[in-house]
Every structure is written in structure tokens, then in C-alpha cells.
Design a protein around this motif. Structure first.
Motif, PDB file in Angstrom:
ATOM      1  N   GLN A  69       0.797  -1.229   0.000  1.00 48.47           N
ATOM      2  CA  GLN A  69       0.000   0.000   0.000  1.00 48.47           C
ATOM      3  C   GLN A  69       0.829   1.278   0.000  1.00 48.47           C
ATOM      4  O   GLN A  69       0.282   2.370  -0.158  1.00 48.47           O
ATOM      5  CB  GLN A  69      -0.944  -0.004   1.209  1.00 48.47           C
ATOM      6  N   SER A  72       2.058   5.927   2.434  1.00 45.71           N
ATOM      7  CA  SER A  72       0.865   6.679   2.851  1.00 45.71           C
ATOM      8  C   SER A  72      -0.078   5.843   3.706  1.00 45.71           C
ATOM      9  O   SER A  72      -0.896   6.395   4.454  1.00 45.71           O
ATOM     10  CB  SER A  72       0.114   7.191   1.616  1.00 45.71           C
ATOM     11  N   ARG A  76      -2.927   6.648   7.338  1.00 45.74           N
ATOM     12  CA  ARG A  76      -4.355   6.550   7.080  1.00 45.74           C
ATOM     13  C   ARG A  76      -5.133   6.725   8.387  1.00 45.74           C
ATOM     14  O   ARG A  76      -4.841   6.084   9.384  1.00 45.74           O
ATOM     15  CB  ARG A  76      -4.679   5.198   6.443  1.00 45.74           C
ATOM     16  N   VAL A 141     -11.122   2.779   8.131  1.00 47.55           N
ATOM     17  CA  VAL A 141     -10.194   3.388   7.171  1.00 47.55           C
ATOM     18  C   VAL A 141      -8.816   2.725   7.241  1.00 47.55           C
ATOM     19  O   VAL A 141      -8.169   2.498   6.219  1.00 47.55           O
ATOM     20  CB  VAL A 141     -10.082   4.909   7.434  1.00 47.55           C
ATOM     21  N   GLN A 142      -8.378   2.415   8.467  1.00 48.33           N
ATOM     22  CA  GLN A 142      -7.043   1.844   8.632  1.00 48.33           C
ATOM     23  C   GLN A 142      -6.964   0.385   8.197  1.00 48.33           C
ATOM     24  O   GLN A 142      -5.941  -0.057   7.672  1.00 48.33           O
ATOM     25  CB  GLN A 142      -6.598   1.975  10.093  1.00 48.33           C
ATOM     26  N   PRO A 145      -8.637  -0.358   3.261  1.00 47.46           N
ATOM     27  CA  PRO A 145      -8.152   0.769   2.458  1.00 47.46           C
ATOM     28  C   PRO A 145      -9.165   1.310   1.449  1.00 47.46           C
ATOM     29  O   PRO A 145      -9.147   2.497   1.132  1.00 47.46           O
ATOM     30  CB  PRO A 145      -6.936   0.187   1.734  1.00 47.46           C
ATOM     31  N   HIS A 146     -10.061   0.456   0.966  1.00 45.25           N
ATOM     32  CA  HIS A 146     -10.998   0.888  -0.068  1.00 45.25           C
ATOM     33  C   HIS A 146     -12.333   1.384   0.516  1.00 45.25           C
ATOM     34  O   HIS A 146     -13.220   1.774  -0.247  1.00 45.25           O
ATOM     35  CB  HIS A 146     -11.272  -0.255  -1.042  1.00 45.25           C
ATOM     36  N   ALA A 148     -12.862   4.094   2.664  1.00 39.49           N
ATOM     37  CA  ALA A 148     -12.922   5.552   2.554  1.00 39.49           C
ATOM     38  C   ALA A 148     -11.520   6.114   2.753  1.00 39.49           C
ATOM     39  O   ALA A 148     -10.624   5.426   3.234  1.00 39.49           O
ATOM     40  CB  ALA A 148     -13.881   6.128   3.596  1.00 39.49           C
ATOM     41  N   LYS A 149     -11.355   7.381   2.384  1.00 36.74           N
ATOM     42  CA  LYS A 149     -10.062   8.039   2.549  1.00 36.74           C
ATOM     43  C   LYS A 149      -9.916   8.674   3.918  1.00 36.74           C
ATOM     44  O   LYS A 149      -8.811   8.845   4.417  1.00 36.74           O
ATOM     45  CB  LYS A 149      -9.875   9.098   1.460  1.00 36.74           C
ATOM     46  N   GLY A 150     -11.049   9.065   4.516  1.00 38.72           N
ATOM     47  CA  GLY A 150     -10.980   9.735   5.810  1.00 38.72           C
ATOM     48  C   GLY A 150     -12.350  10.122   6.312  1.00 38.72           C
ATOM     49  O   GLY A 150     -13.363   9.481   5.989  1.00 38.72           O
ATOM     50  N   ASP A 153     -15.460  11.497   3.543  1.00 34.20           N
ATOM     51  CA  ASP A 153     -16.220  10.485   2.796  1.00 34.20           C
ATOM     52  C   ASP A 153     -16.589   9.289   3.665  1.00 34.20           C
ATOM     53  O   ASP A 153     -17.515   8.543   3.347  1.00 34.20           O
ATOM     54  CB  ASP A 153     -15.430  10.019   1.569  1.00 34.20           C
ATOM     55  N   GLY A 154     -15.902   9.111   4.786  1.00 29.93           N
ATOM     56  CA  GLY A 154     -16.184   7.974   5.657  1.00 29.93           C
ATOM     57  C   GLY A 154     -17.497   8.086   6.410  1.00 29.93           C
ATOM     58  O   GLY A 154     -18.263   7.122   6.510  1.00 29.93           O
TER      59      GLY A 154
END
Length: 312
Positions: A69, A72, A76, A141-142, A145-146, A148-150, A153-154
Motif C-alpha cells: 500500500q 501513505s 491513514r 479506514v485503517q 483501504p478501499h 474511505a479516505k478519511g 467520505d467515511g
């Protein structure tokens, strides 16, 4: 639980609203920033809890995430940690001081340990209600990975798929983890501060320099964090399992993880994670209090003043 030694709050004998606001803001800043700093360690911990077969050691987890991954991946969920744990820290520290004053006035003849336990438990119940939605997003999120980004959007994605229940799915195990953690941490901190001034430094807090006082804060915070993390590791594993739908209930999570694994899974990384972060929290928190003209945290037995005066 009555009639132990009479104690006094060091420096802040009758705190007013301004004192509690400083404690709340100090708790928010100290908790939010320290949790962001250790985000990479938290990512390792969560993935080891959720995927114990794939990530069976710290090194394998680190290398696999880095390879699959990229760098980055280790940052996350930093936004959810900053805001979520910032809010929790504000409630935890600010309300602890408020309830400690309240219960000290109402339960005047009770053991101070009981006051510490009751104050921290009362504060933590409310702190975790505020934290829970952020924790639900962070763990997803952690470990996914798919998903949400944070935060941005989470939150809508989780609400659309699970409703309000999705945010509070892990509230009970979160209480199960954080209530004993907070009770043990605050009580251990208070008693460690008292022990250090009484038996190691053997001077009144106000006679010590600011550096010495903050040094006591660091030592007491390290002891408090280490003890609390050991005792609450099982609940931490359950929270991670429930949030990532590895089990649908508390009993199923315990059964699936196994009794021994509840206490041992991800324990080394959690000790590495929790000890320093609690120490840094107390250091930042007390630094903010000192810069605001307030004394550092922790009670010292009133009798220490008598002992010092007798020697003089």
C-alpha cells in the motif's frame, strides 16, 4: 470506603469555570496531537488485530503494508484520530477535573482512590460517546483501504450503509476498554505524583522548579499508561474485531479471538503505542496548564507539608 488521610488539591483549591476550560482545551490539544504523531503505530496495531494470520509480527505487518500500500498507508486515519481523540481528550481531562471537584465536595470522607475512580469513570462515559463515531471511521479506514479516505467520505458512507448504529456498534466494548483504562490511568497518575513528591523528591510541589514538576508529570504519566494498557488489552482487541465485522456480537468476538489471544494479541505494539502517548499527553497537558498560570496536575498528601516543616 471511608476515612483515610485528609488530602488537598495542590495549587488549585477552589477551581472556577476558567480552570475547567483550560483543562478542556489542554486535553483536546494534547490528546489530538499525540494521537496524530503515533498514527503509524496505530495502523500497525489495528491491522495486526484484524488480520492476525497475515500480520503475525510487527515487522511483517510493517513490511507487507509498505510493499502493498506504500508509505501513505501508515498515515491513514490521522484526521479521525486528531478530531476524535481531541474531543475525547477534552471531555476526559476537563470533566475529570470537574467531577473530581464535585465528588470531593460531596464525598468528603471517602478514600481519595474512590474519588479518582468515580471522577474518571463519569468523565469517560461521556468522552466515549463523543469519540465512538470517529473511532468507527478510523478503524474502518485503517484496516479497509478501499472503504474511505478519511472523515469527509467515511461518515456519509458508513451512515448510508449502517445508519446511526454503525457509528455506535462498538460503544459498549469501547466503554469496556476505555473506562477501566481511564480509571486506572488517572488513579495511577495521582498516586504516582504523590509517591514521587513524598518519597523521591521529598519536597513540596510549589518548592520545585517547573522543569522538576514536569519531570514528575512525565514519570507519573509513563507509569499510568503502562499499567492501564496491560489491563485493557482484551477490550481493545474486541473493539477492533467488532468494528471490522469479524464478529457480530461481544460473545462471538471473544470466542473467535480466544481467551489467551485476548490478552496477548498486539500487546507489545500496544505497550509501545500507549506508554509514550500517555506520557506525552500528560506532558503537553501540564505544559499548557503551566503556561496558563496553573499548577501541574496531581494531588500531594497534606501531611507532606508537615514533614517538610518539621525538618526545617
Amino acid at each position: 470506603m471511608r476515612g483515610v488521610e485528609k488530602k488537598t488539591l495542590c495549587g488549585e483549591l477552589n477551581p472556577g469555570p476558567g480552570y475547567f476550560w483550560v483543562c478542556t482545551i489542554g486535553g483536546m490539544l494534547s490528546a489530538g496531537t499525540t494521537h496524530v504523531v503515533i498514527t503509524p503505530l496505530d495502523v500497525l496495531k489495528v491491522n495486526m488485530q484484524v488480520y492476525p494470520i497475515k500480520y503475525n509480527t510487527i515487522s511483517s505487518c510493517f513490511l507487507t503494508l509498505l510493499r502493498e500500500q506504500g508509505p501513505s498507508a501508515f498515515w491513514r486515519g490521522w484526521g479521525t484520530k486528531f478530531f476524535g481523540y481531541g474531543v475525547q481528550g477534552g471531555f476526559r481531562f476537563g470533566l475529570y477535573e470537574y467531577f473530581k471537584k464535585l465528588y470531593s465536595n460531596v464525598l468528603v470522607d471517602y478514600n481519595r482512590s474512590f474519588i479518582f475512580f468515580a471522577s474518571s469513570a463519569s468523565a469517560e462515559v461521556l468522552a466515549n460517546v463523543a469519540l465512538c463515531p470517529f473511532e468507527a471511521i478510523k478503524v474502518r479506514v485503517q484496516a479497509q483501504p478501499h472503504f474511505a479516505k478519511g472523515l469527509l467520505d467515511g461518515f456519509p458512507k458508513l451512515y448510508a450503509s449502517e445508519g446511526l448504529y454503525g457509528f455506535y456498534r462498538g460503544l459498549v466494548p469501547l466503554w469496556g476498554r476505555n473506562l477501566p483504562f481511564s480509571m486506572i490511568m488517572f488513579s495511577s497518575f495521582e498516586h504516582s505524583v504523590d509517591f514521587l513528591y513524598r518519597n523521591v523528591i521529598r519536597r513540596r510541589k510549589e518548592d520545585c522548579s517547573t522543569v522538576q514538576q514536569l519531570g514528575v508529570t512525565c514519570l507519573a504519566g509513563c507509569a499510568a499508561g503502562s499499567v492501564a494498557s496491560l489491563i485493557t488489552n482484551p477490550a481493545d482487541n474486541i473493539v477492533a474485531s467488532l468494528y471490522n465485522r469479524k464478529a457480530d456480537s461481544l460473545l462471538l468476538a471473544v470466542k473467535k479471538i480466544g481467551l489467551l489471544n485476548l490478552f496477548t494479541r498486539s500487546l507489545p505494539i500496544r505497550i509501545i503505542l500507549v506508554g509514550p502517548v500517555v506520557t506525552l499527553q500528560w506532558l503537553f497537558y501540564d505544559t499548557i496548564k503551566v503556561l496558563s498560570g496553573l499548577p501541574t496536575s496531581g494531588e500531594v498528601l497534606e501531611e507532606l507539608d508537615k514533614e517538610v516543616n518539621e525538618k526545617v
